[in-house]
Design a protein around this motif. Structure first.
Motif: not given
Length: 454
Positions: A236-263
């Motif tokens: 519930e506290f997990g987060v996946i962070r993606v760094y691209r071209d100097g910008t930080l993006y974040e996806i909560p782990l629960e959202d990542y597991r629940d939503r296939p389009e994020l994977r």
């Protein structure tokens, strides 16, 4: 008519008939099948005769190999700029929002530095299998690593730049080089090792790793799976962070597991993925700073390699230029052995002409590349290529290939008739030219004789 006039006329006529009858006024060269001690065979040049004449084997001399070599491959590739520091949003622990990165554009893969390409070519029929003694396998495969300047060196082809090209573009470039080199263009090309583009993933995963970007771009789910999956005690506290071209993006782990389009989000070359918790942002930034330092070290190493390559290319170029200059000097001094043909008779410029290097020359090339001939004096019906037999058993027998160009259409045969070393191109003079030259030489003798008689 006075006695003196009658005497002069009689003297002139007598001298003229005497000299003409004896055949001493003028001799012009002709081609005859009756030559003492030498067999001469005259063959009209027809389409069939051209095929017969061209059967005589001849391999043109080649330029030395250093005229076809190049000092090095292409223009060095740019090192590119380092990524800028990421833009970090204001975060409160435990309240990470969903900020997914846009899915990377689906682009055709382009070959890059460090990639391995595999070239499969058809085996030559003269290559034997060392084990069986028979003809080697139908295909020969060889891997080549793309160097820092984007090029590879292939035997019999040379250095060719593939960096930045798609597979289709690289195949087209190789096909052209195979054709230019007279090599069988039956081949296939594929990327056997994807090393130039990758995605980094680290943090709370089983294994920090680099995921190569290949013909198919990896998704976020592919990257996580390649790293062995997420290892977070409190999802519930997990987060996946993606760094691209100097910008930080974040996806909560629960959202990542629940939503296939994020994977299914496609990642791009240079993306860095870090898995942690909402309280470990400092660790994520440290990971990204390490990636920047690694990129800096790689850039410095690549720059040093390019400097060394530039020096090596300069030395190679100087050696090639020196060898080529020495060859030119040898040509000027007559120290290089050449194959020649000779032009005689009513050609514009009599003399010898070297056969070209690396290619066949035709009768038209030799004749019209040296000024051709004047139809006012040269007989187009009597164009000959005199070729002595190279077989000692023939005792130097000569074949006179006869081209009748009174019909200009027959000149097309000259463009297909291949020359051989020591051929002699001979054109007879016009009949009127023969008489004209005979009279030009006879008149001074006649006038002198007449003057003496008076």
């Amino acid at each position: 008519m006075t006695p003196i006039s009658m005497t002069l006329r009689a003297t002139l006529l007598g001298c003229a008939f005497s000299m003409a009858g004896c055949g001493v006024t003028y001799f012009s060269p002709t081609v005859s099948d009756q030559t003492a001690g030498l067999a001469v065979r005259e063959i009209p040049i027809t389409p069939e005769a051209v095929l017969l004449a061209n059967r005589q084997p001849y391999a043109p001399r080649s330029l030395p190999a250093y005229f076809s070599q190049v000092a090095g491959g292409g223009t060095p590739r740019g090192l590119g700029a380092l990524p800028s520091s990421p833009q970090v949003p204001d975060l409160v622990p435990g309240s990470v929002g969903l900020r997914p990165p846009p899915s990377a554009a689906d682009e055709t893969y382009r070959i890059g530095v460090g990639d391995r390409v595999r070239l499969a070519t058809r085996a030559r029929e003269d290559v034997l299998d060392p084990l069986s003694g028979g003809v080697a396998g139908q295909n020969v495969q060889q891997d080549y690593t793309v160097r820092d300047d984007g090029s590879v060196t292939i035997p019999e082809v040379g250095t060719i730049e593939l960096g930045g090209l798609t597979i289709e573009q690289a195949e087209a470039q190789l096909f052209d080089r195979f054709i230019q080199g007279g090599i069988d263009p039956s081949f296939s090309l594929e990327v056997s090792g994807f090393n130039s583009q990758y995605v980094n993933i680290g943090g709370a995963v089983a294994n920090d790793t680099r995921v190569p970007v290949g013909l198919t771009q990896p998704t976020l789910g592919d990257a996580v799976t390649a790293a062995g999956g997420v290892q977070v005690a409190n999802p519930e506290f997990g987060v996946i962070r993606v760094y691209r071209d100097g910008t930080l993006y974040e996806i909560p782990l629960e959202d990542y597991r629940d939503r296939p389009e994020l994977r299914d989000i496609r990642l791009a070359d240079g993306d860095s993925v870090f898995v942690d918790t909402g309280y470990d942002l400092d660790r994520a930034l440290t990971f990204y700073q390490q990636e920047i330092q690694l990129t800096t070290l790689e850039a410095n190493a690549r720059q040093a390699a390019l400097n060394e390559l530039t020096t090596e290319v300069g030395l190679r170029r100087a050696a090639l230029n020196e060898a080529r200059a020495n060859y030119q000097a040898q040509i000027e001094l007559g120290a290089i052995e050449y194959d020649y043909v000779y032009l005689a008779g009513e050609v514009t410029n009599q003399g010898r002409q070297p056969l070209p290097l690396g290619q066949q020359a035709t009768l038209a090339d030799v004749l019209y590349g040296n000024g051709g001939f004047q139809t006012a004096t040269g007989n187009p019906r009597q164009i000959y290529v005199l070729r002595a037999s190279s077989d000692p058993r023939d005792f130097g027998a000569v074949t006179a290939w006869h081209l009748d160009a009174a019909n200009a259409v027959n000149l097309t045969l000259a463009t297909r008739f291949e020359m051989r070393p020591d051929d002699i191109v001979f054109i007879e003079e016009q009949p009127i030219t023969r008489w004209n030259r005979a009279l030009q030489q006879a008149f001074p003798v006649l006038l002198s004789s007449a003057a003496d008689a008076i």
